[in-house]
Design a protein around this motif. Sequence first.
Motif, mmCIF file in Angstrom:
data_model
loop_
_atom_site.group_PDB
_atom_site.id
_atom_site.type_symbol
_atom_site.label_atom_id
_atom_site.label_comp_id
_atom_site.label_asym_id
_atom_site.label_seq_id
_atom_site.Cartn_x
_atom_site.Cartn_y
_atom_site.Cartn_z
ATOM 1 N N VAL A 264 1.118 -1.108 0.184
ATOM 2 C CA VAL A 264 0.085 -0.155 0.070
ATOM 3 C C VAL A 264 0.942 1.148 0.019
ATOM 4 N N ILE A 265 0.742 2.265 -0.869
ATOM 5 C CA ILE A 265 1.255 3.411 -1.162
ATOM 6 C C ILE A 265 0.334 4.527 -0.782
ATOM 7 N N CYS A 266 0.823 5.728 -0.114
ATOM 8 C CA CYS A 266 0.109 6.794 -0.078
ATOM 9 C C CYS A 266 1.004 7.826 -0.171
ATOM 10 N N PHE B 126 4.768 5.763 2.797
ATOM 11 C CA PHE B 126 4.198 6.936 2.773
ATOM 12 C C PHE B 126 5.374 7.947 2.005
ATOM 13 N N ILE B 127 5.075 8.135 0.360
ATOM 14 C CA ILE B 127 5.965 8.611 -0.302
ATOM 15 C C ILE B 127 6.404 9.986 -0.250
ATOM 16 N N GLN C 229 8.958 17.449 0.708
ATOM 17 C CA GLN C 229 7.751 16.468 0.949
ATOM 18 C C GLN C 229 8.338 15.155 1.176
ATOM 19 N N SER C 230 9.132 14.699 0.143
ATOM 20 C CA SER C 230 9.728 13.281 0.610
ATOM 21 C C SER C 230 10.511 13.152 1.853
ATOM 22 N N GLU C 231 11.327 14.083 2.013
ATOM 23 C CA GLU C 231 11.939 13.975 3.310
ATOM 24 C C GLU C 231 11.247 13.942 4.323
ATOM 25 N N GLY D 74 11.422 9.543 0.844
ATOM 26 C CA GLY D 74 10.155 8.901 1.336
ATOM 27 C C GLY D 74 10.042 7.451 0.402
ATOM 28 N N SER D 75 10.352 7.435 -0.813
ATOM 29 C CA SER D 75 10.254 6.281 -1.474
ATOM 30 C C SER D 75 11.212 5.224 -1.588
#
Length: 290
Positions: A173-175, A207-208, A229-231, A275-276
């Motif tokens: 699951v990805i969000c 949570f990417i 956002q990713s960090e 995050g990814s």
Amino acid sequence: MHDIWNPWHGCIKCSEGCQNCYMYFLDRVRDKNGANIYKTKSGFSYPLQKSRNGSFKVQSGEMLRVCMTSDFFLAEADVWREEAWNIMRRRADVIFFLLTKRPERVMDCLPADWGDGWENIFFNVTCENQQRADERIPILLQLPFKHKGIMCAPFIGSVSIAHYLDTGQIEQVICGGENYDGARPCHFDWVKSLRAECEAHHITFCFIETGTNFIKDGKRYWMPKKQVQSEMAYKSDMNYKGKPMEFVLKDEWGQNIPKELLYTPHYRENCKTCGSRLIYNGCSDCGKCK
């Protein structure tokens, strides 16, 4: 690492998750119309392209995200899809990540030799809110794919999927929050709740990115830069590694490829806070993070 394959470009909006589509935004910046759908030229055959030494540019064991600027099951792409299936059939040594908001079209779009699914296809549906989750996941569960996942992005409403996870069919699951013009808020409470459901079922959760408009503890954070956002998503400590996914990949003669012969991801220093990182197959060496 070759991460994206866009055999065609452009899409037709079909749900509220499409309202602020990033592809439409980026096309508009380039004075293009995101609703203009066309087969990409050099990009269509990308998984079959070779280096000067004769080897495939996309290595055995890599994962390609397909149609990130469209939808693989878009009706307007019906005329090209069989050719794309042929490429994925030939590259049985590569994992193809398919994502759609149109699962109701999928069964009629599968190739004649599909059977109970191909081992190198990872099929996902988008569930931006509870309504779309309850519409699309039941269809997902009925479709003949060996690997299935859910992507809650843009995450614009709370989603509970525990009873769907009970089936044992969902492997990931990805969000992630929404970006660019008009970004709607992504609430951290939604992320925590979804993560808890995945952890309870030992399913990988990633949570990417927070999105541009992020709400945490009642406070709004405005973050237009995607790297930030990713960090921030990574630092939230929400990512969870569940049961490993096992893809049985085959060479051109139909023989299973030993794991030691498959692509090994590599990362740069900045990748440590991406995050990814949990779900992507390494650094693309694009240089954007320098």
